[in-house]
Design a protein around this motif. Sequence first.
Motif, PDB file in Angstrom:
ATOM      1  N   MET A 204       0.843  -1.197   0.000  1.00 17.79           N
ATOM      2  CA  MET A 204       0.000   0.000   0.000  1.00 17.79           C
ATOM      3  C   MET A 204       0.877   1.245   0.000  1.00 17.79           C
ATOM      4  SD  MET A 204      -3.167  -0.734   2.625  1.00 17.79           S
ATOM      5  CE  MET A 204      -3.926   0.881   2.630  1.00 17.79           C
ATOM      6  N   VAL A 205       0.517   2.205  -0.844  1.00 14.86           N
ATOM      7  CA  VAL A 205       1.177   3.518  -0.833  1.00 14.86           C
ATOM      8  C   VAL A 205       0.092   4.561  -0.609  1.00 14.86           C
ATOM      9  CG1 VAL A 205       2.638   5.127  -2.106  1.00 14.86           C
ATOM     10  CG2 VAL A 205       2.882   2.669  -2.500  1.00 14.86           C
ATOM     11  N   ILE A 206       0.291   5.390   0.426  1.00 17.83           N
ATOM     12  CA  ILE A 206      -0.702   6.396   0.796  1.00 17.83           C
ATOM     13  C   ILE A 206      -0.286   7.748   0.210  1.00 17.83           C
ATOM     14  CG2 ILE A 206      -1.936   7.459   2.751  1.00 17.83           C
ATOM     15  CD1 ILE A 206      -2.174   4.377   2.646  1.00 17.83           C
ATOM     16  N   ASP A 207      -1.254   8.517  -0.267  1.00 18.59           N
ATOM     17  CA  ASP A 207      -1.012   9.864  -0.792  1.00 18.59           C
ATOM     18  C   ASP A 207      -0.497  10.771   0.338  1.00 18.59           C
ATOM     19  OD1 ASP A 207      -1.104  12.353  -1.974  1.00 18.59           O
ATOM     20  OD2 ASP A 207      -3.312  12.454  -2.059  1.00 18.59           O
ATOM     21  N   ASP A 208       0.711  11.295   0.177  1.00 22.68           N
ATOM     22  CA  ASP A 208       1.291  12.155   1.219  1.00 22.68           C
ATOM     23  C   ASP A 208       0.394  13.359   1.516  1.00 22.68           C
ATOM     24  OD1 ASP A 208       3.491  10.561   1.546  1.00 22.68           O
ATOM     25  OD2 ASP A 208       4.738  11.669   0.121  1.00 22.68           O
ATOM     26  N   ASN A 209      -0.312  13.849   0.500  1.00 18.80           N
ATOM     27  CA  ASN A 209      -1.178  15.016   0.699  1.00 18.80           C
ATOM     28  C   ASN A 209      -2.385  14.703   1.581  1.00 18.80           C
ATOM     29  OD1 ASN A 209       0.420  16.702  -0.816  1.00 18.80           O
ATOM     30  ND2 ASN A 209      -0.822  16.551  -2.675  1.00 18.80           N
ATOM     31  N   ALA A 210      -2.651  13.416   1.810  1.00 13.46           N
ATOM     32  CA  ALA A 210      -3.829  13.039   2.599  1.00 13.46           C
ATOM     33  C   ALA A 210      -3.454  12.581   4.003  1.00 13.46           C
ATOM     34  CB  ALA A 210      -4.601  11.941   1.882  1.00 13.46           C
ATOM     35  N   LEU A 211      -2.153  12.602   4.329  1.00 13.59           N
ATOM     36  CA  LEU A 211      -1.731  12.059   5.631  1.00 13.59           C
ATOM     37  C   LEU A 211      -2.350  12.809   6.801  1.00 13.59           C
ATOM     38  CD1 LEU A 211       2.023  11.174   4.967  1.00 13.59           C
ATOM     39  CD2 LEU A 211       0.067   9.628   5.151  1.00 13.59           C
ATOM     40  N   SER A 212      -2.684  14.091   6.588  1.00 14.42           N
ATOM     41  CA  SER A 212      -3.257  14.871   7.690  1.00 14.42           C
ATOM     42  C   SER A 212      -4.645  14.360   8.077  1.00 14.42           C
ATOM     43  CB  SER A 212      -3.309  16.349   7.322  1.00 14.42           C
ATOM     44  OG  SER A 212      -4.141  16.534   6.208  1.00 14.42           O
ATOM     45  N   ARG A 213      -5.356  13.683   7.166  1.00 12.50           N
ATOM     46  CA  ARG A 213      -6.681  13.163   7.532  1.00 12.50           C
ATOM     47  C   ARG A 213      -6.659  11.644   7.712  1.00 12.50           C
ATOM     48  NH1 ARG A 213      -9.793  14.541   1.882  1.00 12.50           N
ATOM     49  NH2 ARG A 213      -8.935  12.871   0.617  1.00 12.50           N
ATOM     50  N   GLN A 214      -5.503  11.040   7.557  1.00 14.10           N
ATOM     51  CA  GLN A 214      -5.366   9.608   7.804  1.00 14.10           C
ATOM     52  C   GLN A 214      -4.569   9.428   9.089  1.00 14.10           C
ATOM     53  OE1 GLN A 214      -6.814   7.220   6.237  1.00 14.10           O
ATOM     54  NE2 GLN A 214      -7.560   8.265   4.406  1.00 14.10           N
TER      55      GLN A 214
ATOM     56  N   PHE B  72      -7.526  30.331  -2.810  1.00 10.72           N
ATOM     57  CA  PHE B  72      -6.375  30.296  -1.893  1.00 10.72           C
ATOM     58  C   PHE B  72      -6.725  29.541  -0.619  1.00 10.72           C
ATOM     59  CE2 PHE B  72      -5.539  34.172  -4.380  1.00 10.72           C
ATOM     60  CZ  PHE B  72      -4.221  33.971  -4.738  1.00 10.72           C
ATOM     61  N   VAL B  73      -7.701  28.641  -0.732  1.00  8.90           N
ATOM     62  CA  VAL B  73      -8.208  27.929   0.444  1.00  8.90           C
ATOM     63  C   VAL B  73      -7.214  26.824   0.831  1.00  8.90           C
ATOM     64  CG1 VAL B  73     -10.139  26.480   1.186  1.00  8.90           C
ATOM     65  CG2 VAL B  73     -10.566  28.445  -0.295  1.00  8.90           C
ATOM     66  N   PRO B  74      -7.003  26.555   2.144  1.00 10.46           N
ATOM     67  CA  PRO B  74      -6.078  25.482   2.555  1.00 10.46           C
ATOM     68  C   PRO B  74      -6.441  24.124   1.934  1.00 10.46           C
ATOM     69  CG  PRO B  74      -6.797  26.756   4.464  1.00 10.46           C
ATOM     70  CD  PRO B  74      -7.582  27.255   3.291  1.00 10.46           C
ATOM     71  N   PRO B  75      -5.423  23.241   1.759  1.00  9.39           N
ATOM     72  CA  PRO B  75      -5.618  22.016   0.975  1.00  9.39           C
ATOM     73  C   PRO B  75      -6.790  21.143   1.410  1.00  9.39           C
ATOM     74  CG  PRO B  75      -3.436  22.044   2.038  1.00  9.39           C
ATOM     75  CD  PRO B  75      -4.030  23.407   2.191  1.00  9.39           C
ATOM     76  N   GLN B  76      -7.039  21.037   2.714  1.00  5.93           N
ATOM     77  CA  GLN B  76      -8.103  20.112   3.143  1.00  5.93           C
ATOM     78  C   GLN B  76      -9.504  20.635   2.791  1.00  5.93           C
ATOM     79  OE1 GLN B  76      -5.914  21.734   4.963  1.00  5.93           O
ATOM     80  NE2 GLN B  76      -6.515  22.026   7.088  1.00  5.93           N
ATOM     81  N   GLU B  98      -1.669  24.248  -3.002  1.00  3.71           N
ATOM     82  CA  GLU B  98      -0.819  23.067  -3.168  1.00  3.71           C
ATOM     83  C   GLU B  98      -1.151  22.080  -2.060  1.00  3.71           C
ATOM     84  OE1 GLU B  98       3.434  23.773  -3.104  1.00  3.71           O
ATOM     85  OE2 GLU B  98       3.849  21.660  -3.450  1.00  3.71           O
ATOM     86  N   GLY B  99      -1.129  20.793  -2.372  1.00  9.27           N
ATOM     87  CA  GLY B  99      -1.279  19.775  -1.337  1.00  9.27           C
ATOM     88  C   GLY B  99      -2.678  19.206  -1.207  1.00  9.27           C
ATOM     89  N   ILE B 100      -3.525  19.363  -2.226  1.00  9.64           N
ATOM     90  CA  ILE B 100      -4.870  18.774  -2.180  1.00  9.64           C
ATOM     91  C   ILE B 100      -4.744  17.256  -2.371  1.00  9.64           C
ATOM     92  CG2 ILE B 100      -7.167  18.733  -3.256  1.00  9.64           C
ATOM     93  CD1 ILE B 100      -6.669  21.549  -4.263  1.00  9.64           C
ATOM     94  N   PRO B 101      -5.404  16.450  -1.508  1.00 10.78           N
ATOM     95  CA  PRO B 101      -5.351  14.995  -1.698  1.00 10.78           C
ATOM     96  C   PRO B 101      -5.816  14.607  -3.103  1.00 10.78           C
ATOM     97  CG  PRO B 101      -6.287  15.505   0.445  1.00 10.78           C
ATOM     98  CD  PRO B 101      -6.143  16.824  -0.278  1.00 10.78           C
ATOM     99  N   VAL B 102      -5.124  13.647  -3.711  1.00 15.21           N
ATOM    100  CA  VAL B 102      -5.404  13.309  -5.106  1.00 15.21           C
ATOM    101  C   VAL B 102      -6.783  12.666  -5.268  1.00 15.21           C
ATOM    102  CG1 VAL B 102      -4.196  11.067  -5.035  1.00 15.21           C
ATOM    103  CG2 VAL B 102      -4.396  12.282  -7.202  1.00 15.21           C
ATOM    104  N   HIS B 103      -7.269  11.979  -4.226  1.00 10.16           N
ATOM    105  CA  HIS B 103      -8.621  11.421  -4.314  1.00 10.16           C
ATOM    106  C   HIS B 103      -9.659  12.538  -4.426  1.00 10.16           C
ATOM    107  CE1 HIS B 103      -8.254   6.963  -3.329  1.00 10.16           C
ATOM    108  NE2 HIS B 103      -7.013   7.410  -3.364  1.00 10.16           N
TER     109      HIS B 103
END
Lengths: 368, 290
Positions: A204-214, B72-76, B98-103
């Motif tokens: 499994m590879v997790i999206d680094d950009n989503a680590l704050s909600r995981q 300019f809203v934060p990524p989450q 920058e930094g929006i989750p790809v899903h």
Amino acid sequence: MKLYEYEAKEIFLKYDIPIPKSSLVSDIYGAGEAAQKMKDVVIKAQVHTGGRGKAGGIARASGPLEANNSARRILGMSIKGFPVKKVLIEEYREPLKEMYLGITIDRKAKCPVIMASPQGGIDIEDIAKNSPEKITTVHIHPLAGIHEYQARMLAKSLDRNNIPELIDIIKKLYRVFIDNDCQLVEINPLAQTKDGIIALDAKMVIDDNALSRQDFPEEENGSLEEIARKNGMSYVGLDGDIGCIVNGAGLAMATLDMVKYYGGTPANFMDVRAGANEEQVKKALEIVSSGKNVKSIIINIFGGLTKCDEAARGIIDILPELKIPLVIRLSGTNETEGRAMLEKHGIRLAASTEEAAKGVVELGNSNQ
Amino acid sequence: MGILINKDTRVLVQGITGHEGSLQTEQMIDFGTNIVGGVTPGKGGSEVHKKPVFDSVKEALGETDVDASVIFVPPQFAADGIFEAIDNGIELIVCITEGIPVHDMMRVWAYLKTSSSRLLGPNCPGITTPGASKIGIMPNPIHRPGNIGVVSRSGTLTYEIVDTLSKNGIGQSTSVGIGGDPVNGTSFVDVLELFEEDPETHAVVLVGEIGGTVEEDSIEFIKQMSKPVISYIVGVSAPPGKTMGHAGAIISMGVGTALEKIQAFEKAGITVAKSPSEIVRHVKLPPYKV
């Protein structure tokens, strides 16, 4: 972020995807104990790299004594530079057939794609290259999720004798992929055994950009990559001797390419990010200068959000401790102030990325 | 004159009260952008740089017409901001975050496809038409009006190239950053199509990087274009499997190396510059002469 096999399998367990009985151990005593309960076991090195089997990081053992010996050997190993700190002791399950099942993101289609192949146990890249007709791919609409008919198609392509069981696993794996913000989730091999279908391996590879909600514990290893990341910067170690500090990823890649173009070899990639301030530039210099083999450093700042005078202050702060020569290029916001501050300290300034890259390579040549 | 925006484009700033939102709003106003207001939930009724702040895009639309919004809203929360702009029929949405989750971005893309909105970015510096309007964060002083279209996946590298062009007396029709994320809105081909149709644009500079195949995907269109395209692709020294700053800049499963892209371009007869100064040389060479 890559997960270890055992972490991925813990998640599979939560989603009711069948996995072998197992026990995670970090010393040989645990290995013996685990093997006593399970008798016929496989001992698997837990490392963030492929090719464990070829490197001798996987061994089969029957009984505690043999398990102890194998665990001792594997726990002392280093695979492709990764020291083995943990091994997974797993009950051996004989595969009658090895299949492949994986879900990743298709960048071109901009949606998840599920890949299934009745031939597994080898790299999916190799299957794709040698027998692409053996891979079935199905794209999933991210707002609709996986449809029953899609899971059925995939299941049929894997093994037409076990369709209901496979549909179930495919749908569960898609949930794993979505719920955990995966970039990749892979079962290879997905094995048919006399007692049913089971995931023998898990990646499994997790999206680094989503680590704050995981909720994945980050493993601390003290690497420069990690220190940089904790400071909001991005660092990648390379083989050369010219340290590089740049704001912005594209400009950083361009700077590395220019260094190479003029005959130098970069020691690292370092993006201090747009908007870097005095502290960050100083920290970046600390990190880059502590890289092994770094003999000179190029700093390339194109100020937009980053202000050149702030960057200059960060550089001057660390100057007394720095034993490595610098070549600096500052352009953009507050350029005049920044350059004047550095000139006072006798620092070599370049007018463009190319001039700076050429300058830092020449510096290396003249020092030899 | 230029593509997608002009001096009349009415721009709404989503996330206007944040540090970066506020700072960049001021820069955009200085540039001459027609900022009509901003949105920050809970801050409606206040003002930022004398522009009205609303609680939602819908409330803003009740008071003023809007052609474009910049996020300019934060990524989450950024994906939610994009959804809000799409639902309110904003024609052009520029997402800087920058930094929006790809899903999140996959869901945004699927939703976007069913709408008439265009999304630029995310993780991009925005779009600038010199002398007319700027939506985004490119530094104000580097631009110069002219006839070269610039399209790039990067931020600061775009500034470097635009600055180099300007300092060599070569102006730009419009400079566009499409962003460094693996899943984004507007593609190279989308922008190239617009440049091809724009009478003010005489040639295009395309700046690519490692990861994915968006450069290769644009080759067929470039071959049909009447205007010359000069490309520059970075990341020759990038190792496989490592993310080089941008989430999308990664050589994955052997796909996306700079060398592959360069070779594909050269094979198709597209000019590939090896450095920013070489871009200038190519732009000045006949038949590209500006």
